[in-house]
Design a protein around this motif. Structure first.
Motif, PDB file in Angstrom:
ATOM      1  N   ALA A  86       0.605  -1.255   0.049  1.00 20.93           N
ATOM      2  CA  ALA A  86      -0.038   0.005  -0.115  1.00 20.93           C
ATOM      3  C   ALA A  86       0.906   1.240   0.162  1.00 20.93           C
ATOM      4  O   ALA A  86       2.009   1.259   0.526  1.00 20.93           O
ATOM      5  N   LEU A  87       0.292   2.324  -0.484  1.00 17.18           N
ATOM      6  CA  LEU A  87       0.833   3.783  -0.311  1.00 17.18           C
ATOM      7  C   LEU A  87       2.254   3.984  -1.240  1.00 17.18           C
ATOM      8  O   LEU A  87       3.157   4.238  -0.637  1.00 17.18           O
ATOM      9  N   PRO A  88       2.607   3.416  -2.173  1.00 20.55           N
ATOM     10  CA  PRO A  88       3.916   3.315  -2.973  1.00 20.55           C
ATOM     11  C   PRO A  88       4.258   4.643  -3.162  1.00 20.55           C
ATOM     12  O   PRO A  88       5.437   4.944  -3.310  1.00 20.55           O
ATOM     13  N   GLU A  89       3.209   5.546  -3.499  1.00 24.90           N
ATOM     14  CA  GLU A  89       3.614   7.137  -3.747  1.00 24.90           C
ATOM     15  C   GLU A  89       3.438   7.866  -2.208  1.00 24.90           C
ATOM     16  O   GLU A  89       2.965   7.531  -1.397  1.00 24.90           O
ATOM     17  N   PHE A  90       4.590   8.724  -2.384  1.00 22.16           N
ATOM     18  CA  PHE A  90       4.921   9.447  -0.988  1.00 22.16           C
ATOM     19  C   PHE A  90       3.674  10.498  -0.627  1.00 22.16           C
ATOM     20  O   PHE A  90       3.378  10.451   0.361  1.00 22.16           O
ATOM     21  N   GLU A  91       2.973  11.162  -1.632  1.00 17.10           N
ATOM     22  CA  GLU A  91       1.978  11.990  -1.513  1.00 17.10           C
ATOM     23  C   GLU A  91       0.839  10.955  -0.941  1.00 17.10           C
ATOM     24  O   GLU A  91      -0.031  11.658   0.120  1.00 17.10           O
ATOM     25  N   GLN A  92       0.700   9.853  -1.252  1.00 18.60           N
ATOM     26  CA  GLN A  92      -0.379   8.840  -0.683  1.00 18.60           C
ATOM     27  C   GLN A  92      -0.073   8.605   0.629  1.00 18.60           C
ATOM     28  O   GLN A  92      -1.027   8.657   1.413  1.00 18.60           O
ATOM     29  N   TYR A  93       1.029   8.278   0.902  1.00 24.42           N
ATOM     30  CA  TYR A  93       1.621   8.064   2.351  1.00 24.42           C
ATOM     31  C   TYR A  93       1.214   9.202   3.298  1.00 24.42           C
ATOM     32  O   TYR A  93       0.762   8.944   4.292  1.00 24.42           O
ATOM     33  N   LEU A  94       1.619  10.661   2.562  1.00 22.14           N
ATOM     34  CA  LEU A  94       1.481  11.657   3.506  1.00 22.14           C
ATOM     35  C   LEU A  94      -0.012  11.778   3.908  1.00 22.14           C
ATOM     36  O   LEU A  94      -0.360  12.198   4.995  1.00 22.14           O
ATOM     37  N   ASP A  95      -0.738  11.426   3.034  1.00 22.13           N
ATOM     38  CA  ASP A  95      -2.420  11.567   3.256  1.00 22.13           C
ATOM     39  C   ASP A  95      -2.915  10.470   4.172  1.00 22.13           C
ATOM     40  O   ASP A  95      -3.758  11.129   5.134  1.00 22.13           O
ATOM     41  N   MET A  96      -2.428   9.352   4.161  1.00 26.67           N
ATOM     42  CA  MET A  96      -2.699   8.496   5.142  1.00 26.67           C
ATOM     43  C   MET A  96      -2.162   8.769   6.605  1.00 26.67           C
ATOM     44  O   MET A  96      -2.791   8.654   7.511  1.00 26.67           O
ATOM     45  N   LEU A  97      -0.883   9.378   6.749  1.00 31.22           N
ATOM     46  CA  LEU A  97      -0.238   9.625   7.738  1.00 31.22           C
ATOM     47  C   LEU A  97      -1.144  10.769   8.591  1.00 31.22           C
ATOM     48  O   LEU A  97      -1.591  10.767   9.595  1.00 31.22           O
ATOM     49  N   ASP A  98      -1.709  11.740   7.559  1.00 32.66           N
ATOM     50  CA  ASP A  98      -2.951  12.704   8.284  1.00 32.66           C
ATOM     51  C   ASP A  98      -3.871  11.971   8.714  1.00 32.66           C
ATOM     52  O   ASP A  98      -4.360  12.606   9.763  1.00 32.66           O
ATOM     53  N   ILE A  99      -4.380  11.296   8.208  1.00 31.07           N
ATOM     54  CA  ILE A  99      -5.689  10.491   8.693  1.00 31.07           C
ATOM     55  C   ILE A  99      -5.295   9.840   9.875  1.00 31.07           C
ATOM     56  O   ILE A  99      -6.102   9.731  10.803  1.00 31.07           O
ATOM     57  N   LEU A 100      -4.261   8.856   9.967  1.00 26.84           N
ATOM     58  CA  LEU A 100      -3.973   8.118  11.066  1.00 26.84           C
ATOM     59  C   LEU A 100      -3.819   9.167  12.335  1.00 26.84           C
ATOM     60  O   LEU A 100      -4.129   8.710  13.489  1.00 26.84           O
ATOM     61  N   GLN A 101      -3.090  10.374  11.975  1.00 33.02           N
ATOM     62  CA  GLN A 101      -2.864  11.198  13.106  1.00 33.02           C
ATOM     63  C   GLN A 101      -4.205  11.801  13.509  1.00 33.02           C
ATOM     64  O   GLN A 101      -4.501  11.874  14.855  1.00 33.02           O
TER      65      GLN A 101
END
Length: 194
Positions: A86-101
């Motif tokens: 999951a989340l291979p692109e860094f921008e996708q990852y940052l979006d998920m980081l915001d959700i989890l935070q």
């Protein structure tokens, strides 16, 4: 540097490669003063979520949050949630980081736990993608690091100047260069390109 995955970075190896990365890079180079004690005491948990959908990552995060809350610190100090599919692109990852935070904050646990972020394509704001200093936060796979804030605070109280850690780590990356990184973590040989 090209930071795309190679065939050696397959999901089946996610836990082993992440563990090796933590031991050789994070602990071996003392990138984080918090890491060595939890590795030595075997109180770090590696959780691998093999799903490739956002919902799978969210559910895995909530499960790991429950697990760490239900555990004593001397049994489980910290968790690395690894998401190899999951989340291979860094921008996708940052979006998920915001959700989890956001989930962490809404749960009322924002002051109890904190999230640290690692990704194969990690890029600091204002720094080019090829800048070697990005490797302070580049892991074999996308990772979310769930840390007990109280434990981190205690460790940092005994560390000279915690604010110097990021700058020290960036300088270390520059001194090591590509060849030094590969020497520390041989899988990078197929991962870092000039």
């Amino acid at each position: 540097m090209n930071t795309r995955h190679s065939l050696k970075y397959c999901p089946e190896n996610a836990e082993a490669l992440t563990r090796q990365w933590v031991e050789s890079m994070v602990v071996g180079l003392n990138l984080c003063p918090f890491a060595a004690p939890v590795v030595k005491q075997a109180t770090i948990h590696y959780a691998v979520e093999e799903g490739d959908k956002d919902e799978a990552v969210i559910q895995a995060f909530l499960a790991e949050l429950d697990r760490i809350q239900a555990s004593e610190e001397d049994e489980l100090a910290t968790t690395l949630l690894v998401t190899p599919n999951a989340l291979p692109e860094f921008e996708q990852y940052l979006d998920m980081l915001d959700i989890l935070q956001g989930l962490l904050d809404r749960s009322g646990l924002g002051g109890v736990f904190q999230l640290a972020s690692f990704h194969p394509n990690y890029q600091f704001a204002g720094v080019s993608a090829s800048d070697i200093t990005n490797w302070t936060n580049r892991s074999p796979f996308p990772c979310f690091h769930l840390i007990r804030e109280g434990m981190m605070t205690r460790v940092l109280m005994n560390y000279g100047d915690p604010d110097e850690i990021p700058e020290r780590n960036m300088t270390l990356m520059q001194e090591l260069g590509r060849d030094g990184l590969i020497e520390r973590y041989p899988p990078y040989a197929d991962y870092i390109r000039d």
